[in-house]
Write a protein that holds these residues in place. Structure first.
Motif, PDB file in Angstrom:
ATOM      1  N   ILE A 171     -79.353  29.047 -17.941  1.00  0.00           N
ATOM      2  CA  ILE A 171     -79.254  29.852 -16.722  1.00  0.00           C
ATOM      3  C   ILE A 171     -79.774  29.062 -15.520  1.00  0.00           C
ATOM      4  CG2 ILE A 171     -80.357  31.812 -15.536  1.00  0.00           C
ATOM      5  CD1 ILE A 171     -79.914  33.414 -18.114  1.00  0.00           C
ATOM      6  N   ILE A 174     -77.227  26.487 -14.490  1.00  0.00           N
ATOM      7  CA  ILE A 174     -76.146  27.123 -13.731  1.00  0.00           C
ATOM      8  C   ILE A 174     -76.605  27.427 -12.311  1.00  0.00           C
ATOM      9  CG2 ILE A 174     -74.696  29.187 -13.557  1.00  0.00           C
ATOM     10  CD1 ILE A 174     -74.817  29.313 -16.666  1.00  0.00           C
ATOM     11  N   LEU A 175     -77.788  28.007 -12.179  1.00  0.00           N
ATOM     12  CA  LEU A 175     -78.313  28.360 -10.862  1.00  0.00           C
ATOM     13  C   LEU A 175     -78.453  27.130  -9.978  1.00  0.00           C
ATOM     14  CD1 LEU A 175     -79.561  30.368  -8.872  1.00  0.00           C
ATOM     15  CD2 LEU A 175     -81.747  30.097 -10.066  1.00  0.00           C
ATOM     16  N   PRO A 185     -75.580  32.969  -5.600  1.00  0.00           N
ATOM     17  CA  PRO A 185     -75.687  33.259  -7.033  1.00  0.00           C
ATOM     18  C   PRO A 185     -75.733  34.742  -7.358  1.00  0.00           C
ATOM     19  CG  PRO A 185     -77.809  32.564  -6.181  1.00  0.00           C
ATOM     20  CD  PRO A 185     -76.818  32.376  -5.064  1.00  0.00           C
ATOM     21  N   TYR A 196     -78.525  37.715  -9.397  1.00  0.00           N
ATOM     22  CA  TYR A 196     -77.992  36.569 -10.129  1.00  0.00           C
ATOM     23  C   TYR A 196     -76.710  36.928 -10.881  1.00  0.00           C
ATOM     24  CZ  TYR A 196     -82.690  35.021  -9.053  1.00  0.00           C
ATOM     25  OH  TYR A 196     -83.856  34.720  -8.393  1.00  0.00           O
ATOM     26  N   VAL A 199     -74.465  34.008 -11.675  1.00  0.00           N
ATOM     27  CA  VAL A 199     -75.087  33.178 -12.708  1.00  0.00           C
ATOM     28  C   VAL A 199     -74.778  33.749 -14.087  1.00  0.00           C
ATOM     29  CG1 VAL A 199     -77.262  32.313 -13.652  1.00  0.00           C
ATOM     30  CG2 VAL A 199     -76.939  32.434 -11.172  1.00  0.00           C
ATOM     31  N   TYR A 203     -72.710  32.307 -17.192  1.00  0.00           N
ATOM     32  CA  TYR A 203     -73.444  32.122 -18.440  1.00  0.00           C
ATOM     33  C   TYR A 203     -72.641  32.603 -19.638  1.00  0.00           C
ATOM     34  CZ  TYR A 203     -76.798  32.735 -22.198  1.00  0.00           C
ATOM     35  OH  TYR A 203     -77.417  32.687 -23.427  1.00  0.00           O
TER      36      TYR A 203
END
Length: 272
Positions: A171, A174-175, A185, A196, A199, A203
């Motif tokens: 995570i 990705i962020l 995000p 998020y 995100v 994921y």
């Protein structure tokens, strides 16, 4: 060579029982531990910070990371986790188009189908690695995948303890990539209205890798067989887990660049 040397890295701050403190020292952070030499790391060399356990960090270090757009993940000992994220308009260059995308039923459907297709591809890739010489199809919304994973995973409690860490590491990767490309995000499609959200949308594609890396922790060798008897994520076990992730991280980041390119393609179909 110089570009590779200056590539930003994850700063892992893990409690080791010798009292770790982090303080700001100009454009750097100073990391001090009992019975060890202090280490100074320039913030420009860091892309994200992951803290596990009882690590003391001063407010000036947090503001330094914020000024450099560096997100911070804090993982507690009992599966709690918190993310500290810089809040600035510079990280939301595409926010207007992301919101507009939600108003297009056609694009939303295409986005959801793309997520499902990419997730299924990674599920099949993971199953082929775990179950060699077995032909496995992915259908019925993960049912076949989950059945096969459940056949060989340890207890839910042990599994969730390790996978939670792997999930958080992915995570944060990705962020960090979304921040680099200046996407908001929080504006998700599948996870609309959630912090998020984007995100967690992405994921879903990479969750099978969290499963695979969790299996590696348990079964790659005999180093963690006693974890079943004593399920404490101590420093050595966490270091082993992080090493497994770091070996896979470059591949995940390369795939993430392709995923974000596809998201930008969705956005361009609105803005043109």
């Amino acid at each position: 060579m110089q570009e590779e040397y200056l590539k930003k890295r994850t700063l892992y701050l893990v409690e080791k029982g010798n009292r770790t403190t982090v303080s700001r020292d100009g454009p750097s952070v100073l990391i001090e531990r009992n019975f060890a030499a202090p280490v100074r790391i320039p913030a420009d060399y860091i892309d994200k910070v992951i803290i596990y356990g009882n690590v003391e960090i001063d407010a000036f270090s947090i503001t330094l990371f914020s000024s450099k757009f560096i997100p911070i993940l804090i993982i507690g000992r009992h599966e709690e986790s918190s993310i500290i994220l810089p809040n600035t308009s510079e990280l939301k260059s595409y926010a207007k188009y992301q919101i507009m995308m939600l108003d297009s039923k056609k694009i939303v459907e295409s986005f959801i189908n793309w997520i499902k297709e990419r997730r299924a591809q990674n599920q099949k890739k993971v199953l082929n690695s775990l179950f060699e010489n077995i032909s496995i199809s992915i259908e019925a919304e993960d049912r076949n995948y989950n059945v096969m994973i459940n056949k060989i995973k340890p207890s839910d409690f042990l599994w969730s303890r390790v996978k939670e860490i792997m999930q958080n590491l992915i995570i944060m990767t990705i962020l960090s990539s979304l921040i680099k490309f200046k996407l908001d995000p929080h504006i998700g499609v599948i996870n609309q209205g959630y912090n998020y959200g984007l995100v967690f949308d992405i994921y879903q594609i990479y969750e099978p890798y969290a499963d695979f890396l969790t299996f590696q922790f348990f079964y790659a060798d005999g180093a963690n067989i006693d974890f079943i008897k004593n399920p404490d994520l101590n420093y050595d076990r966490l270091r082993f887990l992080i090493d497994k992730f770091e070996k896979k991280k470059d591949d995940i980041e390369q795939e993430l660049n392709s995923s974000i390119a596809q998201i930008l393609s969705f956005l361009r179909s609105i803005s043109t």
